[in-house]
Scaffold this active site. Structure first.
Site, PDB file in Angstrom:
ATOM      1  N   SER A 190     -11.615 -12.949  22.158  1.00  0.00           N
ATOM      2  CA  SER A 190     -11.950 -13.106  20.743  1.00  0.00           C
ATOM      3  C   SER A 190     -12.982 -14.190  20.477  1.00  0.00           C
ATOM      4  CB  SER A 190     -10.700 -13.400  19.914  1.00  0.00           C
ATOM      5  OG  SER A 190     -10.220 -14.699  20.199  1.00  0.00           O
ATOM      6  N   THR A 240     -16.269  -8.241  19.413  1.00  0.00           N
ATOM      7  CA  THR A 240     -14.940  -8.772  19.678  1.00  0.00           C
ATOM      8  C   THR A 240     -14.178  -8.780  18.364  1.00  0.00           C
ATOM      9  OG1 THR A 240     -13.725 -10.591  20.758  1.00  0.00           O
ATOM     10  CG2 THR A 240     -15.642 -11.206  19.418  1.00  0.00           C
ATOM     11  N   TYR A 241     -13.150  -9.601  18.263  1.00  0.00           N
ATOM     12  CA  TYR A 241     -12.397  -9.713  17.017  1.00  0.00           C
ATOM     13  C   TYR A 241     -12.271 -11.184  16.651  1.00  0.00           C
ATOM     14  CZ  TYR A 241      -8.553 -10.672  20.245  1.00  0.00           C
ATOM     15  OH  TYR A 241      -7.772 -11.194  21.243  1.00  0.00           O
ATOM     16  N   ALA A 273     -16.159 -13.227  26.667  1.00  0.00           N
ATOM     17  CA  ALA A 273     -17.296 -13.516  25.784  1.00  0.00           C
ATOM     18  C   ALA A 273     -17.845 -14.919  26.006  1.00  0.00           C
ATOM     19  CB  ALA A 273     -16.887 -13.333  24.323  1.00  0.00           C
TER      20      ALA A 273
END
Length: 131
Positions: A25, A57-58, A75
């Site tokens: 995330s 992503t979130y 990430a």
């Protein structure tokens, strides 16, 4: 028919940390999430202005007013502390919803604080470019 449009954008954030060992995330200061209308676990696209990397992503909330913008998990390999990033969400709109729609654009300073008196950036002001 639905079409995909920019829904919100946090422009020119500065990465404050990367954490390769976190599950995944991007952690974003809750104040910035609220300003942009982004909710926890919503899908976001992150564009790194320093190296051109793009990722999906979130979002997860970081403490409000902390200025935190942190790439987590895999990430974290796509940015380093101090990199400038743009965080965007998108929405599927019907033909009826498109008319009059404007995305929410949040401009921030180098400490990731909302610039309260920033000019509104939209289709009617394409010449506006902030550095």
């Amino acid at each position: 028919m639905h079409r995909t449009f920019l829904f919100s954008k946090i422009h020119h954030c500065t990465l404050t940390e990367t954490n390769l060992e976190y599950v995944g995330s991007i952690s974003i200061d809750q104040t910035l999430l609220d300003a942009a209308g982004i909710v926890p676990y919503e899908q976001v696209q992150v564009v790194n202005m320093n190296n051109g990397e793009r990722l999906v992503t979130y979002a997860i909330p970081a403490p409000a007013d902390s200025g935190a913008v942190e790439l987590n998990g895999a990430a974290a390999r796509l940015g380093t502390r101090g990199d400038r990033v743009i965080i965007m969400t998108y929405a599927q709109l019907t033909s009826e919803e498109i008319e009059g729609f404007e995305p929410r654009v949040v401009l921030v300073d180098q400490e990731n604080r909302v610039i309260e008196d920033a000019p509104v950036v939209n289709a009617s002001t394409p010449e506006l470019c902030l550095t």
